[in-house]
Design a protein around this motif. Structure first.
Motif, PDB file in Angstrom:
ATOM      1  N   THR A   1      98.440  18.560  55.132  1.00  0.00           N
ATOM      2  CA  THR A   1      99.781  18.765  54.573  1.00  0.00           C
ATOM      3  C   THR A   1     100.451  20.005  55.158  1.00  0.00           C
ATOM      4  O   THR A   1     101.667  20.037  55.338  1.00  0.00           O
TER       5      THR A   1
ATOM      6  N   THR B   1     103.057  13.719  54.836  1.00  0.00           N
ATOM      7  CA  THR B   1     103.673  13.392  53.549  1.00  0.00           C
ATOM      8  C   THR B   1     102.954  12.231  52.867  1.00  0.00           C
ATOM      9  O   THR B   1     103.294  11.855  51.758  1.00  0.00           O
TER      10      THR B   1
ATOM     11  N   GLN C   1      99.831  15.907  43.485  1.00  0.00           N
ATOM     12  CA  GLN C   1     100.745  16.870  42.853  1.00  0.00           C
ATOM     13  C   GLN C   1     100.772  18.213  43.583  1.00  0.00           C
ATOM     14  O   GLN C   1     101.836  18.781  43.796  1.00  0.00           O
TER      15      GLN C   1
ATOM     16  N   GLY D   1     102.330  17.415  47.042  1.00  0.00           N
ATOM     17  CA  GLY D   1     103.553  16.615  47.071  1.00  0.00           C
ATOM     18  C   GLY D   1     103.484  15.476  48.074  1.00  0.00           C
ATOM     19  O   GLY D   1     104.335  15.342  48.951  1.00  0.00           O
TER      20      GLY D   1
ATOM     21  N   PRO E   1     103.669  11.326  44.452  1.00  0.00           N
ATOM     22  CA  PRO E   1     103.624  12.789  44.509  1.00  0.00           C
ATOM     23  C   PRO E   1     103.757  13.470  43.148  1.00  0.00           C
ATOM     24  O   PRO E   1     103.522  14.670  43.040  1.00  0.00           O
ATOM     25  N   ASP E   2     104.086  12.700  42.135  1.00  0.00           N
ATOM     26  CA  ASP E   2     104.104  13.258  40.771  1.00  0.00           C
ATOM     27  C   ASP E   2     102.754  13.092  40.090  1.00  0.00           C
ATOM     28  O   ASP E   2     102.590  13.446  38.920  1.00  0.00           O
TER      29      ASP E   2
ATOM     30  N   ASP F   1     110.608  10.101  47.002  1.00  0.00           N
ATOM     31  CA  ASP F   1     109.860  10.724  45.896  1.00  0.00           C
ATOM     32  C   ASP F   1     109.206  12.030  46.353  1.00  0.00           C
ATOM     33  O   ASP F   1     109.072  12.974  45.581  1.00  0.00           O
ATOM     34  N   VAL F   2     108.774  12.046  47.615  1.00  0.00           N
ATOM     35  CA  VAL F   2     108.157  13.261  48.162  1.00  0.00           C
ATOM     36  C   VAL F   2     109.212  14.362  48.208  1.00  0.00           C
ATOM     37  O   VAL F   2     108.957  15.513  47.811  1.00  0.00           O
TER      38      VAL F   2
ATOM     39  N   ALA G   1     109.850  15.571  44.692  1.00  0.00           N
ATOM     40  CA  ALA G   1     108.695  16.298  44.131  1.00  0.00           C
ATOM     41  C   ALA G   1     108.575  17.679  44.768  1.00  0.00           C
ATOM     42  O   ALA G   1     108.293  18.668  44.089  1.00  0.00           O
ATOM     43  N   ARG G   2     108.817  17.749  46.065  1.00  0.00           N
ATOM     44  CA  ARG G   2     108.647  19.033  46.750  1.00  0.00           C
ATOM     45  C   ARG G   2     109.775  20.013  46.419  1.00  0.00           C
ATOM     46  O   ARG G   2     109.618  21.225  46.574  1.00  0.00           O
TER      47      ARG G   2
ATOM     48  N   THR H   1     108.863  20.890  42.348  1.00  0.00           N
ATOM     49  CA  THR H   1     107.641  21.699  42.224  1.00  0.00           C
ATOM     50  C   THR H   1     107.221  22.132  43.632  1.00  0.00           C
ATOM     51  O   THR H   1     106.380  21.517  44.261  1.00  0.00           O
TER      52      THR H   1
END
Lengths: 286, 282
Positions: B161, B166, B200, B203, B229-230, B253-254, B257-258, B261
């Motif tokens: 990562t 991703t 999480q 992400g 990613p959640d 979604d990534v 999420a990034r 958080t």
């Protein structure tokens, strides 16, 4: 009757439906992948063979299994009755083979030859092997595999006869301690007359495993679980309040009986020796 | 290219040492995944060979240009395929590898870097350790692969990562152990927590393909799935049965999420750089 300490009882608690599904799958896959459809097993009236019968029936269906009841003339009627209750409950095909004839004929000859009556140990071993000889003969007659019925406690203690009741083609319950056998047996519906009675190899009148061993299966399970699974040292187990002599006795027993759990030892002389550096899984190519 | 991809996971039961039979199964599942509209299909660790190989390792090993391997790579013309086998290198080293194939080409090969030798595992006796942890570009975005035990070492998802991945593909041959009082195997619970946590923390989408079946009494439990990613499971396979599952994965979604958080953003590589040279494990 002594019971397991609460913490150990909790640790040895098995999710019975889940474990049962894994063991059923094991029987189904390991039988089918070597090209067989059928299994058979000795049914003694005890809890271990009863559990194997229930698991095999669930895995393969009753038409694919066969129970073999092999009483000796001194076997108790109640053992036979208990085995028959399993047969009736599962509605499985069965055969009763009285092993008194061949066993007695053998010892008649041997006692004469040696000039003394064979010990209970020798007689018991001979019976266990006679039963396994019978099972393997029937397995060839029925094109079936022999299902083993030894649990983890017995296998570790070596409380069984090598090439007798310890033999089998596959063993679904060999990684279950006696107390876990009881839990799963209750779940699959083993009759209560079997669940509640004292374990016995039924070698002579009033014989029970626990009397012969000199300790209870609960004691053995507690000590074995902490030593084998949790990897506590014998000293640490004693520190937790167990009798030192008993811990030592059990540990020594497991070590001395290691030879029973292994294939015969082979002297290494070539570059690649079976079991040492010629290594293939049993399921190789099947 | 759409942000939404359909990812299939083939939770199969390979036949030990029978590459031909497993190859057929792979092609069947590739076809099924294609019919269900998947853009990617992911197979378990050593799906082409089975797991408890021991001395079979030498016999089932294939070079990347072997016709068996090429036949799967060829099948990736219109669906990406992640598959795994014993890879033989030019110098005849044998690796537990996973290939990402796309448009009829090998896009990336990951050679398992952590070969367990504890408990029932004996991988390093037979296989060579990989030494590279690198992401690659798949369908326009960066992805990484980690094979089974690789995922039990935080360095692997961390490195992937930090280099931009991703999505993480995790082919596995994980046996069920500790059937105690839980609703599933102890190892299953560990995997679930681990993958949710990685998803999480980093992400990322995580795609877990674990095999099923029995080898020498060892039960591989399955439980494959895809985590968003959640940390939520987008799709999950059952335990113990062969199965093809399909999940819709949204790359946006990534992004969200990034932003929400930003743990990965705030990661400070220079702290790692400063400390690593001074950690002496001798």
């Amino acid at each position: 009757m002594r019971t397991l300490k609460p913490a150990i009882e909790q640790a040895l608690r098995v999710n019975a439906p889940f474990a049962t599904s894994v063991l059923e799958g094991f029987i189904r896959e390991e039988v089918h992948k070597v090209g067989f459809k059928r299994v058979l097993f000795g049914l003694s009236g005890g809890i271990d063979s009863a559990l194997s019968a229930y698991l095999a029936t669930r895995a393969l269906g009753k038409e694919s299994i066969h129970a073999v009841l092999m009483p000796y003339r001194t076997s108790s009627q109640s053992s036979l009755d208990d085995a028959m209750e399993v047969v009736r409950d599962l509605e499985i095909p069965y055969t009763v083979v009285d092993i008194s004839g061949p066993v007695d004929a053998y010892f008649e000859t041997m006692d004469k030859a040696l000039g003394e009556r064979a010990s209970n140990l020798r007689r018991g071993n001979r019976m266990a092997r006679e039963r396994m000889v019978t099972l393997y003969d029937l397995s060839a007659a029925q094109n079936a595999l022999v299902v083993g019925t030894s649990n983890k406690t017995e296998l570790l203690l070596g409380y069984g006869t090598q090439f007798g009741d310890m033999a089998s083609a596959l063993n679904p319950i060999g990684d279950l301690y006696k107390s876990q056998v009881r839990q799963i047996s209750r779940y699959v519906g083993v009759p209560s007359s079997i669940l509640d009675k004292a374990p016995s190899a039924d070698l002579w009148a009033d014989q029970t495993d626990e009397k012969e061993l000199g300790f209870t299966y609960d004691d053995a399970d507690e000590i074995l679980y902490q030593w084998v699974d949790l990897r506590l040292s014998p000293e640490e187990i004693v520190e937790r309040g167990y009798d030192e002599a008993l811990v030592k006795h059990i540990v020594t027993r497991v070590q001395r009986n290691q030879y029973k759990r292994r294939l015969p030892i082979i002297a290494k002389i070539s570059s690649r020796t079976i079991g040492i550096d010629f290594r293939y899984s049993r399921d190789w190519g099947v | 290219m759409s942000h939404v991809q359909t990812i299939a996971v083939a939770q199969i039961s390979p036949k030990l040492g029978d590459v031909a039979a497993n190859l057929t199964v792979h092609h069947q599942y590739i076809e099924q995944a294609r019919e269900q509209g998947a853009q990617v299909v992911v197979f378990p660790e050593l799906g082409l060979t089975g797991y408890l190989l021991q001395d079979l390792t030498l016999e089932v090993a294939r070079r990347l240009d072997d016709p068996d391997i090429v036949s799967i790579v060829d099948a990736s013309s219109d669906i990406d395929i992640v598959f795994s086998f014993i890879e033989e290198s030019a110098e005849h080293f044998l690796y537990i590898s996973s290939v990402y194939a796309s448009q009829g080409q090998v896009v990336h090969v990951h050679r398992k870097v952590y070969l367990p030798t504890y408990g029932m595992f004996d991988e390093r006796r037979y296989a060579t350790q990989g030494s590279r942890v690198e992401p690659f570009i798949a369908r326009g975005s960066s992805a990484g692969m980690m094979i089974c035990e690789d995922a039990w070492h935080v360095s692997v998802p961390y490195l992937l990562t930090m280099q931009g991945a991703t999505a993480l593909y995790v082919p596995a041959s994980s046996p069920g152990r500790n059937v105690m009082d839980e609703h599933d195997f102890g190892s299953h619970t560990f995997w679930r927590q681990l993958l949710q946590m990685y998803a999480q923390l980093f992400g990322v989408h995580v795609v877990f393909a674990n095999r099923v079946g029995y080898e020498d009494g060892v039960h591989f439990y399955g439980g494959s799935g895809v985590v968003g990613p959640d940390g939520r499971w987008i799709a999950q396979a059952g335990v113990g049965q062969e199965e093809l599952i399909v999940a819709q994965v949204d790359g946006r979604d990534v992004r969200r999420a990034r932003y929400t958080t930003p743990l990965l953003r705030d990661e400070r590589l220079e702290i790692m750089e400063r400390h690593l040279p001074f950690i002496d494990r001798d």
